[in-house]
Write an enzyme that holds these catalytic residues in place. Structure first.
Site, mmCIF file in Angstrom:
data_model
loop_
_atom_site.group_PDB
_atom_site.id
_atom_site.type_symbol
_atom_site.label_atom_id
_atom_site.label_comp_id
_atom_site.label_asym_id
_atom_site.label_seq_id
_atom_site.Cartn_x
_atom_site.Cartn_y
_atom_site.Cartn_z
ATOM 1 C CE LYS A 151 -0.443 -0.002 5.056
ATOM 2 N NZ LYS A 151 -1.369 -0.011 6.206
ATOM 3 N NE ARG A 166 -5.974 0.552 12.905
ATOM 4 C CZ ARG A 166 -4.889 0.410 12.149
ATOM 5 N NH1 ARG A 166 -4.027 1.400 12.035
ATOM 6 N NH2 ARG A 166 -4.652 -0.720 11.491
ATOM 7 C CG MET A 193 9.295 23.977 -0.462
ATOM 8 S SD MET A 193 8.219 25.075 -1.408
ATOM 9 C CE MET A 193 7.094 25.634 -0.134
ATOM 10 C CE1 TYR A 221 12.742 32.004 4.515
ATOM 11 C CE2 TYR A 221 13.045 29.639 4.250
ATOM 12 C CZ TYR A 221 12.789 30.881 3.700
ATOM 13 O OH TYR A 221 12.597 31.012 2.348
#
Length: 346
Positions: free
Chosen positions: A33, A127, A291, A243
């Site tokens: 998956k 779940r 990023m 940053y």
């Protein structure tokens, strides 16, 4: 290309062989998956098929439909079950839904009589899945291909909750004589020989992730994530980096900027916490992961633009980096984006 994921198909095959051996007389499926945990479902599934794997588990009907085009003769189970929107696709592609509740069961029964289905029984995960009081009469009209559950704490060998889940599932499966059963994921397959049943379902272990918490990893590393050095510069003491200036140099420092960032799947939580490996050395990440770029302290090492560093792999295990990021190896792999080139070897 400034980031690449190198995938060792020979190591994948070796890990599959380990699970086959641990499964004994049981069959060994593969969980592919989420695009085989980010490695690429098509090449991974083709190699596993070549190694003798005949059953595959995906999450969604669309994943199953795509995989059917790759492996026309495989048995493909869809963990998300079925609904009115996906029933036709699953029928036409010959997929086997893992039914989780009465609504899904009724939907699949309405598609056509005698279609194969798996039934998921919840034994403690809380779940999805049927309650352990499931009556075989509720499954009338289905061709039951598999009865399965999922172990919640198989990563903790010997945990009593695993024993409890196995006992609960045995009580359920006794009401379904002749139906194949499946309990074990990667950790369960390696540590619960009494619970291998008829089919085991390794996932993360196939791809080299450690299926255990706080125990050595018995699997071979399959993936190596590398990033290229774009620039190396020397900066004076007292300079803020990145940053927000969350790191400040305390001496003259050689900084190397890498062509990888959170848009590629490198978690921002590794800011000022992660590191990379280069020729046996660990180079710490400094400042925030941005990023497209990440900065590391190159120290006195002769790192130059164009070099490649290891973000995780044999020198820096993926589980170690995951711990630094406050997560697990599953997330590191499945977060890797399409800008990261997949390179297959073996």
């Amino acid at each position: 290309m400034s980031a690449r994921l190198i995938i060792d198909l020979e190591a994948l095959a070796a890990n599959y062989a380990l699970f086959v051996a641990a499964a004994g007389v049981a069959n060994c499926a593969a969980v592919v998956k989420a695009d085989a945990y980010g490695l690429g479902a098509e090449p991974i599934s083709r190699r596993l098929w070549a190694e003798g794997c005949r059953s595959f588990f995906v999450a969604t009907a669309e994943e199953g439909r795509v995989l059917r085009g790759v492996l026309p003769r495989a048995k493909i189970f869809v963990l998300d079950g079925v609904n009115e929107e996906t029933a036709g696709v699953m029928r036409d592609a010959g997929l086997v839904p893992v039914l989780n509740d009465a609504v899904e069961m009724a939907c699949w029964q309405s598609v056509g009589p005698g279609l194969p289905a798996a039934v998921h029984v919840d034994t403690g995960m809380e779940r999805r899945g049927f309650d352990s009081s499931l009556d075989p009469a509720e499954c009338r009209g289905l061709s039951l291909a598999l009865l399965l559950t999922h172990l919640a704490r198989a990563d903790e060998p010997g945990h009593p909750f695993t024993t409890l889940q196995i006992e609960r599932f045995k009580a359920v499966s006794a009401r379904f004589p002749g139906v194949p059963i499946s309990l074990c994921n990667s950790g369960g397959t390696l540590t619960c020989p009494e619970a291998v049943g008829d089919l085991v379902r390794p996932g993360i272990g196939l791809y080299g992730g450690n299926p255990f918490s706080g125990a050595p990893n018995p699997l071979r590393p399959v993936v190596t994530l590398e990033a290229q050095v774009l620039q190396v510069r020397s900066v004076a003491a007292g300079r803020p980096v990145g940053y927000g200036g969350t790191h400040q140099t305390d001496a003259v420092t050689r900084l190397a900027t890498l062509g990888i960032g959170y848009a590629d799947g490198l978690l921002r939580s590794l800011s000022n916490r992660g590191c990379v490996a280069w020729h046996g050395a660990r180079l710490p990440m400094v400042g925030r992961v941005s990023m497209d770029l990440t900065v590391v302290d190159a120290g006195l090492h002769p790192l130059t633009a164009g070099d490649w560093v290891e973000v995780f792999g044999a020198a820096l295990p993926i589980d170690e980096l995951a711990e630094r990021a406050g997560t697990i190896s599953y997330e590191l792999l499945t977060r890797l984006g399409p800008r990261v080139a997949r390179v297959y070897r073996g």
